[in-house]
Design an enzyme around this catalytic site. Structure first.
Site, PDB file in Angstrom:
ATOM      1  N   HIS A   1      -2.427  -1.669 -10.269  1.00  0.00           N
ATOM      2  CA  HIS A   1      -3.348  -1.086  -9.294  1.00  0.00           C
ATOM      3  C   HIS A   1      -4.619  -1.916  -9.278  1.00  0.00           C
ATOM      4  O   HIS A   1      -5.050  -2.393 -10.318  1.00  0.00           O
ATOM      5  CB  HIS A   1      -3.658   0.375  -9.662  1.00  0.00           C
ATOM      6  CG  HIS A   1      -4.213   1.138  -8.512  1.00  0.00           C
ATOM      7  ND1 HIS A   1      -5.540   1.110  -8.186  1.00  0.00           N
ATOM      8  CD2 HIS A   1      -3.601   1.916  -7.589  1.00  0.00           C
ATOM      9  CE1 HIS A   1      -5.721   1.850  -7.117  1.00  0.00           C
ATOM     10  NE2 HIS A   1      -4.563   2.342  -6.729  1.00  0.00           N
TER      11      HIS A   1
ATOM     12  N   ASP B   1       2.852   5.770  -7.067  1.00  0.00           N
ATOM     13  CA  ASP B   1       4.096   5.582  -6.329  1.00  0.00           C
ATOM     14  C   ASP B   1       5.324   5.471  -7.210  1.00  0.00           C
ATOM     15  O   ASP B   1       6.446   5.517  -6.719  1.00  0.00           O
ATOM     16  CB  ASP B   1       4.011   4.318  -5.468  1.00  0.00           C
ATOM     17  CG  ASP B   1       3.097   4.555  -4.292  1.00  0.00           C
ATOM     18  OD1 ASP B   1       3.161   5.650  -3.731  1.00  0.00           O
ATOM     19  OD2 ASP B   1       2.326   3.648  -3.957  1.00  0.00           O
TER      20      ASP B   1
ATOM     21  N   HIS C   1       0.877  -1.186   0.000  1.00  0.00           N
ATOM     22  CA  HIS C   1       0.000   0.000   0.000  1.00  0.00           C
ATOM     23  C   HIS C   1       0.907   1.227   0.000  1.00  0.00           C
ATOM     24  O   HIS C   1       1.527   1.542  -1.000  1.00  0.00           O
ATOM     25  CB  HIS C   1      -0.915  -0.099   1.228  1.00  0.00           C
ATOM     26  CG  HIS C   1      -2.041   0.880   1.262  1.00  0.00           C
ATOM     27  ND1 HIS C   1      -2.369   1.686   0.219  1.00  0.00           N
ATOM     28  CD2 HIS C   1      -2.931   1.175   2.251  1.00  0.00           C
ATOM     29  CE1 HIS C   1      -3.408   2.434   0.547  1.00  0.00           C
ATOM     30  NE2 HIS C   1      -3.770   2.161   1.786  1.00  0.00           N
TER      31      HIS C   1
HETATM   32  N1  ACO Z   1       4.698  -6.528 -11.187  1.00  0.00           N
HETATM   33  C1  ACO Z   1       4.576  -7.718 -11.828  1.00  0.00           C
HETATM   34  N2  ACO Z   1       3.410  -8.390 -11.944  1.00  0.00           N
HETATM   35  C2  ACO Z   1       2.344  -7.832 -11.356  1.00  0.00           C
HETATM   36  C3  ACO Z   1       2.397  -6.594 -10.684  1.00  0.00           C
HETATM   37  C4  ACO Z   1       3.645  -5.940 -10.613  1.00  0.00           C
HETATM   38  N3  ACO Z   1       3.768  -4.778  -9.989  1.00  0.00           N
HETATM   39  N4  ACO Z   1       1.173  -6.277 -10.206  1.00  0.00           N
HETATM   40  C5  ACO Z   1       0.361  -7.280 -10.569  1.00  0.00           C
HETATM   41  N5  ACO Z   1       1.073  -8.217 -11.279  1.00  0.00           N
HETATM   42  C6  ACO Z   1       0.538  -9.425 -11.907  1.00  0.00           C
HETATM   43  C7  ACO Z   1       0.161 -10.467 -10.886  1.00  0.00           C
HETATM   44  O1  ACO Z   1       1.249 -11.335 -10.613  1.00  0.00           O
HETATM   45  C8  ACO Z   1      -0.977 -11.154 -11.572  1.00  0.00           C
HETATM   46  O2  ACO Z   1      -0.428 -11.977 -12.566  1.00  0.00           O
HETATM   47  P1  ACO Z   1      -1.108 -13.411 -12.908  1.00  0.00           P
HETATM   48  O3  ACO Z   1      -2.463 -13.082 -13.452  1.00  0.00           O
HETATM   49  O4  ACO Z   1      -0.185 -14.033 -13.896  1.00  0.00           O
HETATM   50  O5  ACO Z   1      -1.178 -14.149 -11.599  1.00  0.00           O
HETATM   51  C9  ACO Z   1      -1.704 -10.036 -12.312  1.00  0.00           C
HETATM   52  O6  ACO Z   1      -0.677  -9.046 -12.556  1.00  0.00           O
HETATM   53  C10 ACO Z   1      -2.844  -9.428 -11.524  1.00  0.00           C
HETATM   54  O7  ACO Z   1      -2.342  -8.922 -10.299  1.00  0.00           O
HETATM   55  P2  ACO Z   1      -3.080  -8.989  -8.910  1.00  0.00           P
HETATM   56  O8  ACO Z   1      -2.063  -9.229  -7.828  1.00  0.00           O
HETATM   57  O9  ACO Z   1      -4.256  -9.940  -8.989  1.00  0.00           O
HETATM   58  O10 ACO Z   1      -3.681  -7.534  -8.812  1.00  0.00           O
HETATM   59  P3  ACO Z   1      -4.244  -6.865  -7.516  1.00  0.00           P
HETATM   60  O11 ACO Z   1      -5.293  -5.934  -7.972  1.00  0.00           O
HETATM   61  O12 ACO Z   1      -4.608  -7.863  -6.473  1.00  0.00           O
HETATM   62  O13 ACO Z   1      -2.948  -6.083  -6.944  1.00  0.00           O
HETATM   63  C11 ACO Z   1      -1.398  -4.394  -6.483  1.00  0.00           C
HETATM   64  C12 ACO Z   1      -2.761  -4.728  -7.078  1.00  0.00           C
HETATM   65  C13 ACO Z   1      -1.288  -4.907  -5.038  1.00  0.00           C
HETATM   66  C14 ACO Z   1      -1.223  -2.876  -6.469  1.00  0.00           C
HETATM   67  C15 ACO Z   1      -0.296  -5.055  -7.362  1.00  0.00           C
HETATM   68  O14 ACO Z   1      -0.387  -4.578  -8.686  1.00  0.00           O
HETATM   69  C16 ACO Z   1       1.104  -4.826  -6.799  1.00  0.00           C
HETATM   70  O15 ACO Z   1       1.531  -5.557  -5.903  1.00  0.00           O
HETATM   71  N6  ACO Z   1       1.849  -3.800  -7.330  1.00  0.00           N
HETATM   72  C17 ACO Z   1       3.159  -3.480  -6.819  1.00  0.00           C
HETATM   73  C18 ACO Z   1       3.046  -2.735  -5.503  1.00  0.00           C
HETATM   74  C19 ACO Z   1       2.582  -1.308  -5.710  1.00  0.00           C
HETATM   75  O16 ACO Z   1       3.062  -0.581  -6.564  1.00  0.00           O
HETATM   76  N7  ACO Z   1       1.638  -0.886  -4.854  1.00  0.00           N
HETATM   77  C20 ACO Z   1       1.109   0.482  -4.858  1.00  0.00           C
HETATM   78  C21 ACO Z   1      -0.343   0.494  -5.161  1.00  0.00           C
HETATM   79  S1  ACO Z   1      -0.908   2.140  -5.263  1.00  0.00           S
HETATM   80  C22 ACO Z   1      -1.129   2.582  -3.665  1.00  0.00           C
HETATM   81  O17 ACO Z   1      -1.312   1.804  -2.760  1.00  0.00           O
HETATM   82  C23 ACO Z   1      -1.147   4.010  -3.403  1.00  0.00           C
END
Ligand code: ACO
Length: 431
Positions: free
Chosen positions: A308, A364, A269
């Site tokens: 996101h 971010d 987050h």
């Molecule tokens: N890098 C690589 N792969 C990713 C990323 C990433 N940053 N984010 C998602 N994916 C992939 C997942 O592995 C998944 O792949 P799959 O379908 O092959 O299993 C697919 O994309 C879908 O991702 P989910 O995890 O289901 O998406 P969710 O909506 O649950 O997660 C989140 C969103 C937590 C923001 C995620 O994208 C992440 O961890 N990003 C990196 C951390 C980040 O930047 N967080 C800041 C968010 S903004 C904020 O809080 C202000």
């Protein structure tokens, strides 16, 4: 839209049909509970870890259309607020639901400005932390501690009491945030300067040394103000949900907001921008980017600052931040990590792995670069986020308190453990 706003569900276990009303594009989870319910069987429940498709509240604070990249506070587009408003005016908007008149604005700014000091015992409490305490840990503890300084805050049914705590929290958050920063540096805490604007005063408490009066660069103060605006609310995200969930027990708002700060502390987050910088630094040079991307695609790690839960085309805040980057770097000089970030973004946005999963830079991805240029250490990034998010948490908390539909948060579970085991006393088990 058809006239018939209902959903017919047929339970194939019994052949029975149920008609559930559809309101605002949702069905009530409690209506499912009638399905298949008998003396021996509980009714049907819905299973939704992470609330990916469950509305927990009605809210009039923030509107997001993730596919179109729209973010609005109380109906006003984020782009216009970032360009034309100030953080304190946006805070007023979030809290009160409409923009202030001139008189309301003056009173609001005056109220916030004259609540920036904290009790000296709060200072002593903060000074008790270890020299290397993480500022987020200090912030969440000191905000929680404020509840003991204002015991009347637990009277949440009184609107005047609520208003006073809202003002106090928005006013004191920069003081606590700045002091947690000074603490880590072993520098004396700087008291608020009420001649300065909200953001200028924050900069003063962070960076003032022996000069009699801190003279902030207006371009940096403006960029920081914009960053606070961009973070001011984001509907039912993890930390806001924590504030609402804890607040639903009718605890005082300091305790509820400290739960929000705790949620924001997590790397998925608010901690993501700190993780972005670490990642950029680890990559180090542009030629290492392709190997890094391969590692991400193989599932070794995530590309931090990408993806996101809601935005699936672009994060409108990321676009505004890129512009703020230019303004800040004009004053501070370009952050050398910017080149790596831009190249990483370019390569990722052309790669099918990221395109097919709709992964774009989020707020971010660039904010950490600005914060670093402003001389904040990475541990402070989430503190800045928390200061910006405070009006949003409070607006959502105020909405919760007045919402007759809300109940104490208490999700269901699907129990997967053992049942009815026979307890064997320790001496027999260990014999
Ligand atoms: N890098 C690589 N792969 C990713 C990323 C990433 N940053 N984010 C998602 N994916 C992939 C997942 O592995 C998944 O792949 P799959 O379908 O092959 O299993 C697919 O994309 C879908 O991702 P989910 O995890 O289901 O998406 P969710 O909506 O649950 O997660 C989140 C969103 C937590 C923001 C995620 O994208 C992440 O961890 N990003 C990196 C951390 C980040 O930047 N967080 C800041 C968010 S903004 C904020 O809080 C202000």
């Amino acid at each position: 839209m058809t006239e018939n706003q209902t959903l017919t569900v047929r339970d194939n276990r019994t052949g029975e049909e149920y008609e559930l009303p559809i309101t605002d594009g949702t069905v009530r989870a409690s209506d499912f509970n009638k399905i298949g319910k008998s003396e021996n069987e509980p009714g049907l429940a819905v299973y939704d870890p992470g609330f990916t498709n469950t509305a927990s509240t009605r809210s009039a604070v923030t509107y997001i259309d993730g596919d179109k990249g729209i973010l609005e506070y109380r109906g006003y587009p984020i782009e216009q607020l970032a360009e034309k408003s100030t953080f304190l005016e946006v805070a007023y908007l979030l809290i009160h639901g409409e923009l202030p008149t001139k008189e309301q604005h003056e009173r609001w700014v005056h109220e916030i400005t004259f609540h920036t000091f904290v009790h000296e015992n709060v200072k002593s409490l903060m000074q008790g932390f270890r020299y290397d305490a993480h500022p987020m840990g200090m912030l969440l503890s000191s905000v929680g501690a404020l509840s003991t300084f204002y015991p009347e805050a637990r009277n949440i049914s009184d609107p005047d009491v609520r208003h006073e705590q809202v003002v106090r929290m928005i006013a004191k958050m920069p003081t606590l945030g700045a002091w947690s920063f000074r603490h880590a540096q072993g520098k004396p805490y700087v008291y608020p300067d009420n001649d300065l604007t909200y953001t200028e005063n924050f900069l003063s408490m962070l960076f003032k040394m022996s000069e009699p009066k801190y003279d902030p660069d207006p371009r940096l103060a403006k960029a920081l103000d914009v960053l606070l605006i961009l973070h001011a609310d984001h509907e039912q995200n993890c930390s806001t949900n924590a504030v609402r969930s804890v607040g639903s027990s009718q605890v005082d708002p300091y305790s509820a907001v400290s739960a929000g700060i705790a949620a924001l502390y997590g790397p998925l987050h608010g901690g993501a921008n700190e993780a972005v910088l670490k990642m950029l630094r680890r990559i180090g040079t542009k030629d290492k980017i392709p190997a890094f991307i391969e590692g991400v695609k193989n599932g070794d790690e995530k590309l931090m600052g990408f993806g996101h839960r809601v935005y699936k085309n672009f994060d409108p805040r990321a676009t505004i931040i890129k512009k703020a980057c230019d303004d800040v770097f004009e004053v501070t000089g370009v952050n050398p990590l910017l080149e790596i970030a831009q190249e990483l973004e370019r390569i990722a946005l052309e790669d099918d792995y990221f395109i097919s999963r709709k992964l774009y830079p989020n707020v971010d991805f660039y904010s950490g670069l600005i914060y670093e240029a402003l001389q904040f250490p990475p541990e402070m990034f989430t503190v800045l986020f928390a200061i910006g998010r405070t009006p949003g948490w409070l607006a959502q908390w105020l909405e919760l308190v007045d919402d007759k539909e809300q109940k104490i948060a208490r999700p269901k579970q699907i129990y997967t453990g053992d049942r009815q085991l026979e307890f064997v006393p320790a001496e027999e088990r260990w014999a």
